[in-house]
Scaffold this motif. Structure first.
Motif, PDB file in Angstrom:
ATOM      1  N   UNK A 114       0.873  -1.373   0.041  1.00 17.00           N
ATOM      2  CA  UNK A 114      -0.017   0.001  -0.086  1.00 17.00           C
ATOM      3  C   UNK A 114       0.933   1.475  -0.141  1.00 17.00           C
ATOM      4  N   UNK A 115       2.056   1.159   0.732  1.00 17.64           N
ATOM      5  CA  UNK A 115       2.847   2.479   1.104  1.00 17.64           C
ATOM      6  C   UNK A 115       3.493   2.724  -0.559  1.00 17.64           C
ATOM      7  N   UNK A 116       3.902   1.546  -0.956  1.00 13.59           N
ATOM      8  CA  UNK A 116       4.645   1.886  -2.122  1.00 13.59           C
ATOM      9  C   UNK A 116       3.645   2.284  -3.396  1.00 13.59           C
ATOM     10  N   UNK A 117       2.554   1.620  -3.365  1.00 13.34           N
ATOM     11  CA  UNK A 117       1.460   1.847  -4.658  1.00 13.34           C
ATOM     12  C   UNK A 117       1.104   3.302  -4.523  1.00 13.34           C
ATOM     13  N   UNK A 123       8.485   7.378  -3.554  1.00 14.66           N
ATOM     14  CA  UNK A 123       8.762   6.076  -3.949  1.00 14.66           C
ATOM     15  C   UNK A 123      10.227   5.641  -3.199  1.00 14.66           C
ATOM     16  N   UNK A 124      11.238   6.588  -3.052  1.00 12.02           N
ATOM     17  CA  UNK A 124      12.503   6.099  -2.667  1.00 12.02           C
ATOM     18  C   UNK A 124      12.096   5.628  -0.904  1.00 12.02           C
ATOM     19  N   UNK A 125      11.548   6.736  -0.291  1.00  9.87           N
ATOM     20  CA  UNK A 125      11.359   6.586   0.862  1.00  9.87           C
ATOM     21  C   UNK A 125      10.412   5.357   1.271  1.00  9.87           C
ATOM     22  N   UNK A 126       9.516   4.888   0.561  1.00 10.83           N
ATOM     23  CA  UNK A 126       8.719   3.677   0.690  1.00 10.83           C
ATOM     24  C   UNK A 126       9.576   2.744   0.462  1.00 10.83           C
ATOM     25  N   UNK A 127      10.558   2.628  -0.409  1.00  8.15           N
ATOM     26  CA  UNK A 127      11.348   1.482  -0.628  1.00  8.15           C
ATOM     27  C   UNK A 127      12.417   1.218   0.589  1.00  8.15           C
ATOM     28  N   UNK A 169       6.150 -10.028  -6.901  1.00  6.99           N
ATOM     29  CA  UNK A 169       5.827 -10.053  -8.105  1.00  6.99           C
ATOM     30  C   UNK A 169       4.984  -8.747  -8.434  1.00  6.99           C
ATOM     31  N   UNK A 170       4.469  -8.064  -7.269  1.00  8.88           N
ATOM     32  CA  UNK A 170       3.793  -6.520  -7.393  1.00  8.88           C
ATOM     33  C   UNK A 170       5.210  -5.785  -7.454  1.00  8.88           C
ATOM     34  N   UNK A 171       6.324  -5.872  -6.726  1.00  5.09           N
ATOM     35  CA  UNK A 171       7.346  -5.205  -6.925  1.00  5.09           C
ATOM     36  C   UNK A 171       7.888  -5.383  -8.437  1.00  5.09           C
ATOM     37  N   UNK A 172       7.808  -6.503  -9.105  1.00  2.00           N
ATOM     38  CA  UNK A 172       8.537  -6.538 -10.467  1.00  2.00           C
ATOM     39  C   UNK A 172       7.645  -5.803 -11.527  1.00  2.00           C
ATOM     40  N   UNK A 173       6.270  -5.829 -11.170  1.00  2.00           N
ATOM     41  CA  UNK A 173       5.183  -4.715 -11.834  1.00  2.00           C
ATOM     42  C   UNK A 173       5.757  -3.324 -11.722  1.00  2.00           C
ATOM     43  N   UNK A 174       6.095  -3.052 -10.601  1.00  2.77           N
ATOM     44  CA  UNK A 174       6.636  -1.467 -10.448  1.00  2.77           C
ATOM     45  C   UNK A 174       7.950  -1.317 -10.880  1.00  2.77           C
ATOM     46  N   UNK A 175       8.751  -2.157 -11.186  1.00  2.00           N
ATOM     47  CA  UNK A 175      10.030  -2.044 -11.626  1.00  2.00           C
ATOM     48  C   UNK A 175      11.183  -1.782 -10.550  1.00  2.00           C
ATOM     49  N   UNK A 176      10.950  -2.568  -9.308  1.00  2.00           N
ATOM     50  CA  UNK A 176      11.602  -2.457  -8.177  1.00  2.00           C
ATOM     51  C   UNK A 176      12.262  -3.717  -7.573  1.00  2.00           C
TER      52      UNK A 176
END
Length: 224
Positions: A114-117, A123-127, A169-176
């Protein structure tokens, strides 16, 4: 005398890590069960009848007894079928397995998804926040094949259903690249070990289909 495995049904959803972990436990124990696939956007009358409180999967039905919430179901399975123990026998180790399981579901999941999306900060802070949480698990798995020791156990099912086969897989979708091998060598070795366990492989959602669905969930979450 009635067999313990009689009348075992599981209501689940193919993309749900909570359903997948329960299936892992049933397969590890060798418990025959009937699987009933739910379409969560169109919840069945049976699901609403069996779980009127949360209206979610998984739901386990055993000899007409109804159980909801995956962590509760895992403990019930472990206590009902004594072969291939899932939880540690030592009281302290058992308590810690429960602690880290709740940590995965209540902290890593919301922050890591949720925080990432939403990326309300950046996005950097969320990661960074997500990786700080994952570091705790890296410390727990260092020097072990599995969180349960030499064999898959309670925390492996909880974290295994959630991190490598759902969030990753969600992170992969977001390129992370959230859990790089360089930063998290212990977790990456653990993931490789998980992939060698047959019951885990049987419960992993098909990757392409999963990623397609995750993309839709991410877009829906962003616009919510």
């Amino acid at each position: 005398m009635e067999k313990k495995e009689e009348g075992v049904k599981l209501l689940g959803f193919w993309i749900s890590p909570f359903s997948r972990r329960v299936e892992m436990a049933l397969k590890l124990k060798g418990v025959p069960y009937q699987y009933l696939e739910e379409d969560l956007p169109k919840k069945s009358s049976l699901l609403l009848e069996l779980n009127p409180v949360h209206k979610k999967v998984p739901v386990l039905v055993h000899n007409n007894k109804i159980l909801c919430e995956s962590l509760v179901i895992l403990e019930y399975i472990d206590q009902t079928w004594s072969n291939n123990p899932i939880l540690p026998q030592d009281p302290y180790q058992k308590a810690m397995a429960r602690f880290w399981a709740k940590f995965v579901d209540e902290q890593i999941l919301p922050v890591g998804f949720m925080t990432l999306v939403k990326a309300e900060k950046s996005i950097e802070v969320a990661i960074e926040e997500t990786q700080e949480l994952i570091t705790f698990l890296e410390k727990e798995i260092t020097g072990k094949d599995f969180f349960g020791g030499k064999t898959i156990g309670f925390l492996d099912m909880v974290a295994g259903s959630m991190i490598p086969f759902c969030l990753a897989r969600a992170w992969e979708c977001m390129g992370i690249d959230m859990i790089s091998e360089e930063k998290f060598p212990g977790l990456n070795r653990w993931i490789k070990n998980l992939n060698e366990v047959e019951i885990v492989r049987e419960c992993i959602p098909p990757k392409e289909k999963h990623i397609e669905r995750m993309n839709k969930i991410i877009e829906k979450t962003k616009s919510a």
